[in-house]
Design an enzyme around this catalytic site. Structure first.
Site, PDB file in Angstrom:
ATOM      1  N   ASP A 125       0.861  -1.181   0.000  1.00 18.04           N
ATOM      2  CA  ASP A 125       0.000   0.000   0.000  1.00 18.04           C
ATOM      3  C   ASP A 125       0.904   1.240   0.000  1.00 18.04           C
ATOM      4  O   ASP A 125       2.120   1.130   0.146  1.00 18.04           O
ATOM      5  CB  ASP A 125      -0.854  -0.051   1.273  1.00 18.04           C
ATOM      6  CG  ASP A 125      -2.051   0.881   1.203  1.00 18.04           C
ATOM      7  OD1 ASP A 125      -2.325   1.415   0.127  1.00 18.04           O
ATOM      8  OD2 ASP A 125      -2.703   1.066   2.250  1.00 18.04           O
TER       9      ASP A 125
ATOM     10  N   ASP B  23      -8.943   3.974  -1.744  1.00 19.50           N
ATOM     11  CA  ASP B  23      -9.782   4.287  -0.593  1.00 19.50           C
ATOM     12  C   ASP B  23     -11.103   4.922  -0.993  1.00 19.50           C
ATOM     13  O   ASP B  23     -11.287   6.137  -0.918  1.00 19.50           O
ATOM     14  CB  ASP B  23      -9.011   5.197   0.362  1.00 19.50           C
ATOM     15  CG  ASP B  23      -7.748   4.508   0.866  1.00 19.50           C
ATOM     16  OD1 ASP B  23      -7.653   3.268   0.737  1.00 19.50           O
ATOM     17  OD2 ASP B  23      -6.855   5.203   1.384  1.00 19.50           O
TER      18      ASP B  23
END
Ligand SMILES: *[C@@H]1O[C@H](CO)[C@@H](O)[C@H](O)[C@H]1NC(C)=O
Length: 946
Positions: A544, A620
C-alpha cells in the site's frame, strides 16, 4: 488502507483527524491544477497552429530497423532527433529526443517486456515538402510533412491518426541557467548525471540565443517564473535542470469515443477536457477522492484507446513523469440528433477527437497501436508491456480485510465466523497495525506473539493470510530493516545527497530506492522465511502507500527533486515507483519458494506493466452508492490498460454502509476480478454475519455464486495471461460495431460469455439491461429464461437478484459443491452450462492446473479443455495438446439451455462404448439437464442428443 487523513496537520493531530474521517471530503487544494503545475500551464499556453518545428527531410537516414531524421525548432534552432519504427503486428513507434542534449534525459526502463521485432521501412514517395514511408505489410504508410512538421498515418486511403497536426509538439531542451547572479552548488543529481557529458554538449549555445528571441513558447518558458523553481503551498521544488517538459498532439479522425488512461474516478468513456483541467496521471494518495473528475489517483497507465464502429486504435505514451492529457472533440456538446441533422444537411464534418499529452520530463516515446480490432489493440499492448500474471487460484476467491484485525484472537474469531455461517473465504488480511510500531516485516509482540501458529491454524483450514508491507520504512536505529537499508545506501536521496525522509504511518520514515536493481534484490530477499520472521507459505503481501505516500511531502508524495539510483530525479520516474515496489515484492515471494510458486501481491500504485506482478484495486473509496457504481467503469478502464486483476473495496473503505448497500456491493464484487471486503479503522465491524440472518444469507449466496464460477474465472484469467484481453471488459470489446455499447458504464462482460449488470441503485425494483448482438440470444443465469437480442430488457429485481446473462453460443464450467475455500474445491466435479445459439451451437473451454505453481509453464502440467456443441452433439477435446495434468475431477452434470426434448441421450467415451444418460427436460424454459455423465474432465468424450 488509508490515505493520509492528517496530511498537513502536525502528527499529534493525525489520530484526531482519523476519527473525523467520515466528516471530510477531498481537500482539492492539496493537489495541483494544471494552472498550478508550471509545465502544464506553459504547454497549455501554446495555442494550436503555431508549430515552430520543421522536419529536415534531407537528413533522413533509413537504417535496417528505424528511420531517423532531424526536426528543428526554427526559433531556437535547437535540433531534435525523430526516430520511427514499424513494429510487427501493426505498431508504429515514434521517438523524439534532443539531438545533442546537455545531459541525458530519462528513458523509461523495465516497462517494455521486449523490444518488438521490426518491419523494414521503405521510402515510397518524396517531393520537396514531404516524404512517404511504408511501415510494413499491413499497408500502413506514414506521410512526413516538412513545414510545419506533421505526420499522417494512413492505411490505404484512410487517415488513421495525425501527429502534430495542431502544432503542439513541445520540447523544452536542457539548458544552462541564465541568471548567473544566483550561483548554486551543483546538486548530487547534476554531479552524477553530468559526469563525462561535458564534451558532448552541443546544445549549450542555444541557451544563449534564446534570450534574444523570446517569441517562441520554449523560449518564453525559460523566462517564466517557475521554470527553475516552483512553489506549491509550503513546498519548493528546486529544479536544477530547469524546464524539461515534452508534449505532443494526436488527431484521430472518425473517432468520437476514447477510453483508458487510468486511474481516474470517472466514466469509462473519457470526457473532453475543454474548459476544465486535463486528465492527470501522477500517482497520488488522495484522501476521500471525488467522483467524476480528472484528478490524479493512485496509479497511472498512459494508454489511451479510441474506438469507433469501424476500428480501434491505441496511443501508448511511454513516460513516467507527471503527465496531463487534454481531450477535445469537434462533436462535443452536440446531441446525437444534432449530429444526424448536420450529416443530413451535408454540413457535418467528420467527427474527430484530438488528444494532447504533456509530461514534465523524459522524452517523447509513443507507440501507435493500429488495431484494427479491440482484441488486436489489446494484443499489441500486451506484446509491449506483458500480460496479466496468472494469479494463484486462491486469489480469485473471497478476501476478508479490515483496518485492522486486532490480534490473533480476533483473527481466530473472524475465521470461526466464516466457518459457523458457512460463508466461503480464502484469505484474511492484516493491515498496518499488525506490525510492531509499523515496522514492516515484524509483528506486534503483544497482539501477534505467535504469527507462525496463527498462519498454521489458517493453513489447516486451507486458508491464507495477507499482511501489509509498505515502502515507507521507520527511521529507527533499533530496526534491522532500516539499518540495513541505510548502511547499504539503498534509500532515495535528497537533492543534497542525504537520505530522503518524510512523515508517514510510522512517523519519520525513509523510502527504499526501488528503482535500484540491487535494492530490489535485497528487498526480495527479505521475504525469505528466515528473513521475514513468522512468515509461512500461506502468507502473501499487500503493498500500500506506494505512490509513494509522504504525508509531509508536496501533494502527499515525494519531492520531485529527490534523487534516485543513477542520479535520476524523482520527477523523471515518479509514476514508476509503485510498479517497482510490487515487482520486487512479487520476486521475493517467488524466490522464497525456490521459484516454484506464483506470488500474490496487491498494489495500490501502478504503471504500465504492473499487470505482470499481481492485483490492483481502486484505493480508498467510500460506503456510498455512487462509489459502488463507479467501481465498474474504474475496473473496466484498468482492464483496458492491461490490468485485469482489479477490484474495489467491497462495502466501501470510508464510512459505514447500510445493509442494503453492503449486500449489493457483495453481489457486484462477486462479479469483479479481485473480490475483497475492506474497511477503515473507524468504521463499525462489518463481517457478513453482523447484519442479521436475512442479509448474511444474501451475502453467503453472492459469495457462493463467485465460488461456483471459479473455473470460469480461472480459465478467463488464463486466457488473459496468454493473449492480453481483459477478463472484465466493456461490451464494445465483444460488440465493436454496436454504437449503443460505446458509453455503457453499468454493465460489462466477463470474458466473452457472461454479461453482468449489478444492481447499484438504492431501493431498486428493476434494472434496464441492454442485451447486444443482432440475432443472438441470452439466458438469464438465475431463471435460465431465454431472451432475444438486441433489446433493452427490463429485469425486475429483489434483494437476491444479481442480473447476469450467459451468451447463447457459449459453455461455462462451474463447480457447484459448497466448500470452505478454493483449496477445498480441488478435484471437485464440474457442471457445464451449455447455452445454445439460435443455430444450436456453443463452445467454451476450461483451464486446470495445480492452482499455485509455475508447473503449467515450466513443465506443461495443465489441462486446457475445449467443449463444442454442434449437430446435437457435445464434444470434449483438448484445446492444447501440449499440456497434461492428472486430476480425479469428473463431469457431474450438463445443463443445456435452449434445447428441445431428445428421445434419448447417449454418452460416448473415448473407448468407443455407449451408455444412455438420464435426463430431464423442462419444456417451458427449454432446459435439458443430463445427470451424472461421470466421465473424467480431462478425457475426450461425446454426448449425443437423439
Ligand atoms: C494488422 O492490420 C491488418 C489490416 O488492418 C489486419 O488485417 C491484421 O489482422 C492486423 N494484424 C494484427 C496482428 O493485428
Amino acid at each position: 488502507m488509508a490515505a493520509a487523513p492528517g496530511r498537513r496537520r502536525p502528527a499529534v493531530l493525525l489520530w484526531a483527524a482519523v476519527c473525523l474521517a467520515t466528516a471530510l471530503a477531498v481537500d482539492r487544494s492539496n493537489f495541483k491544477t494544471c494552472e498550478q503545475s508550471g509545465f502544464c500551464r506553459r504547454q497549455r499556453g501554446l495555442q494550436p497552429g503555431h508549430s515552430p518545428y520543421r522536419a529536415l527531410l534531407e537528413s533522413l537516414q533509413l537504417g535496417p530497423d528505424a528511420a531517423r531524421l532531424q526536426l528543428v525548432n526554427e526559433v531556437t534552432k535547437v535540433p531534435l532527433l525523430l526516430e520511427l519504427w514499424g513494429l510487427q503486428g501493426n505498431v508504429t513507434r515514434i521517438r523524439i529526443k534532443e539531438l545533442n542534449p546537455l545531459r541525458p534525459r530519462f528513458e523509461v526502463p523495465d516497462v517494455l517486456v521486449a523490444e518488438p521485432p521490426v518491419e523494414r521501412l521503405a521510402v515510397t514517395g518524396r517531393d520537396e515538402g514531404s516524404l512517404e514511408l511504408s511501415l510494413g505489410p499491413a499497408g500502413h504508410r506514414l506521410l512526413v510533412t516538412e513545414k510545419p512538421f506533421r505526420m499522417d498515418l494512413l492505411q490505404g486511403r484512410e487517415l488513421l491518426c495525425s501527429v502534430n497536426a495542431r502544432g503542439l509538439l513541445f520540447f523544452e531542451h536542457l539548458r544552462q541557467r541564465r541568471d548567473s547572479d544566483t550561483p548554486r552548488e551543483p546538486t548530487a543529481e547534476e554531479g552524477g548525471a553530468a559526469e563525462g557529458q561535458e564534451e558532448t554538449t552541443g546544445g549549450t549555445e542555444d541557451a544563449g540565443t534564446q534570450s534574444e528571441k523570446p517569441t517562441e513558447a520554449t523560449a518564453e518558458a525559460a523566462e517564466e517564473p517557475g521554470s527553475w523553481e516552483e512553489t506549491f503551498k509550503t513546498h519548493t521544488d528546486t529544479k536544477p535542470n530547469g524546464p524539461t517538459s515534452v508534449g505532443l498532439d494526436f488527431s484521430l479522425p472518425g473517432f468520437e469515443h476514447v477510453y483508458g488512461i487510468p486511474e481516474h474516478a470517472d466514466s469509462l468513456r473519457l470526457r473532453t477536457t475543454e474548459g476544465g483541467d486535463p486528465y492527470r496521471l501522477y500517482n497520488l494518495d488522495v484522501f476521500q477522492y471525488e467522483l467524476y473528475n480528472p484528478m490524479a489517483l493512485y496509479g497511472s497507465v498512459p494508454l489511451l484507446l479510441a474506438h469507433s464502429a469501424r476500428r480501434t486504435l491505441g496511443i501508448f505514451w511511454l513516460n513516467a513523469a507527471e503527465t496531463w492529457v487534454d481531450i477535445s472533440s469537434n462533436t462535443a456538446g452536440k446531441t446525437l440528433f444534432g449530429k444526424l441533422l448536420d450529416y443530413m444537411q451535408g454540413g457535418g464534418e467528420t467527427p474527430q477527437t484530438d488528444v494532447r499529452w504533456m509530461s514534465e520530463s523524459g522524452i517523447v516515446d509513443v507507440f501507435l497501436l493500429l488495431g484494427p480490432t479491440p482484441a488486436a489493440v489489446a494484443g499489441q499492448y500486451a506484446a509491449l508491456t506483458g500480460t496479466q500474471a496468472l494469479p494463484p487460484l486462491f486469489a480469485l476467491g473471497y478476501h476478508q480485510s479490515r483496518w485492522n484485525y486486532n490480534d490473533e484472537e480476533d483473527v481466530a474469531a473472524v475465521e470461526r465466523g466464516f466457518e459457523e455461517h458457512a460463508v466461503p473465504c480464502d484469505v484474511l488480511w492484516l493491515d498496518i497495525e499488525h506490525a510492531d510500531g509499523k515496522r514492516y516485516f515484524t509483528w506486534d509482540p503483544s497482539k501477534f506473539p505467535r504469527p507462525r501458529d496463527m498462519l498454521q491454524r489458517l493453513a489447516a483450514k486451507k486458508r491464507k493470510m495477507v499482511s501489509i508491507v509498505d515502502p515507507h520504512i521507520k527511521v529507527d536505529s533499533g530496526y534491522r530493516v532500516h539499518n540495513e537499508l541505510r548502511s547499504r545506501g539503498f534509500y532515495v536521496k535528497t537533492k543534497d545527497g542525504s537520505d530522503y525522509e518524510g512523515w508517514c504511518w510510522p512517523g519519520s520514515a525513509a523510502y527504499p530506492d526501488f528503482t535500484n536493481p540491487e535494492m530490489r534484490a535485497w528487498w526480495a530477499s527479505m521475504f525469505a522465511y528466515d528473513q521475514y520472521e513468522g512468515s509461512t507459505e500461506n502468507l502473501f503481501t499487500w503493498n500500500d502507500m506506494n505512490e509513494p505516500s509522504v504525508f509531509s511531502g508536496p501533494e502527499v508524495t515525494m519531492h520531485k527533486d529527490a534523487v534516485h539510483h543513477g542520479g535520476w530525479e524523482h520527477r523523471d520516474l515518479h509514476n514508476l515507483y509503485g510498479l517497482y515496489v510490487q515487482m520486487a515484492t512479487a520476486e521475493g515471494q517467488i524466490q522464497r519458494s525456490g521459484g516454484q510458486h506464483r506470488p500474490f501481491v496487491l498494489s495500490r500504485a501502478f504503471f504500465a506493466g504492473s499487470q505482470r506482478y499481481g492485483a490492483v484495486w481502486t484505493g480508498d473509496n467510500a460506503a456510498e452508492w455512487e462509489h459502488l457504481k463507479i467501481s465498474i467503469p474504474m475496473c473496466l478502464s484498468f482492464g483496458l490498460a492491461g490490468l485485469s486483476f482489479c477490484g474495489s473495496d467491497v462495502g466501501g473503505f470510508f464510512k459505514n454502509p447500510e445493509a442494503e448497500l453492503l449486500v449489493r456491493w457483495y453481489q457486484a464484487g462477486a462479479f469483479q476480478p479481485f473480490f475483497r471486503a475492506h474497511a477503515h479503522l473507524d468504521t463499525a465491524r462489518r463481517e457478513p454475519w453482523l447484519f442479521g440472518e436475512e442479509n448474511v444469507a444474501l451475502i453467503r449466496a453472492a459469495i457462493r455464486q463467485r465460488y461456483a464460477l471459479l473455473p470460469f474465472w480461472y480459465t478467463a484469467f488464463y486466457r488473459s495471461h496468454r493473449h492480453g484481453l481483459p477478463v472484465m471488459r466493456p461490451l464494445w470489446m465483444e460488440y465493436p460495431e454496436d454504437a449503443t455499447t460505446f458509453a455503457i458504464d453499468d454493465q460489462y462482460m466477463i470474458d466473452r460469455a457472461l454479461l453482468v449488470h449489478p444492481v447499484t441503485e438504492q431501493g431498486a425494483r428493476g434494472v434496464q439491461v441492454y442485451l447486444p448482438g443482432k440475432g443472438e440470444v441470452w439466458y438469464d443465469v438465475a431463471s435460465l429464461q431465454k431472451h432475444h437480442a438486441p433489446q433493452t430488457l427490463y429485469v425486475p429485481v429483489t434483494m437476491s437478484s444479481v442480473p447476469v446473462f450467459q451468451r447463447g453460443g457459449t459453455v461455462v464450467p462451474r463447480q457447484e459443491r459448497v466448500r470452505r475455500s478454493t483449496e477445498c474445491m480441488r478435484g471437485d466435479p464440474f457442471t457445464l452450462y451449455v447455452a445454445l445459439s439460435p443455430q444450436g451451437t456453443a463452445e467454451g473451454d476450461l483451464f486446470l492446473d495445480d492452482g499455485q505453481s509455475f508447473d503449467y509453464e515450466t513443465k506443461a502440467r495443465y489441462l486446457h479443455r475445449q467443449f463444442t456443441f454442434a449437430g446435437n452433439t457435445l464434444t470434449a477435446s483438448s484445446a492444447d495438446p501440449r499440456g497434461s495434468f492428472d486430476t480425479p475431477a469428473w463431469l457431474e452434470r450438463v445443463v443445456i439451455l435452449g434445447a428441445g426434448k431428445p428421445a434419448a441421450v447417449v454418452l460416448r467415451p473415448a473407448d468407443g462404448s455407449e451408455t444412455r444418460l438420464d435426463f430431464q427436460h423442462e419444456a417451458e424454459t427449454s432446459v435439458l439437464t443430463l445427470r451424472k455423465p461421470g466421465v473424467r474432465i480431462g478425457d475426450d468424450w461425446a454426448i449425443v442428443l437423439r
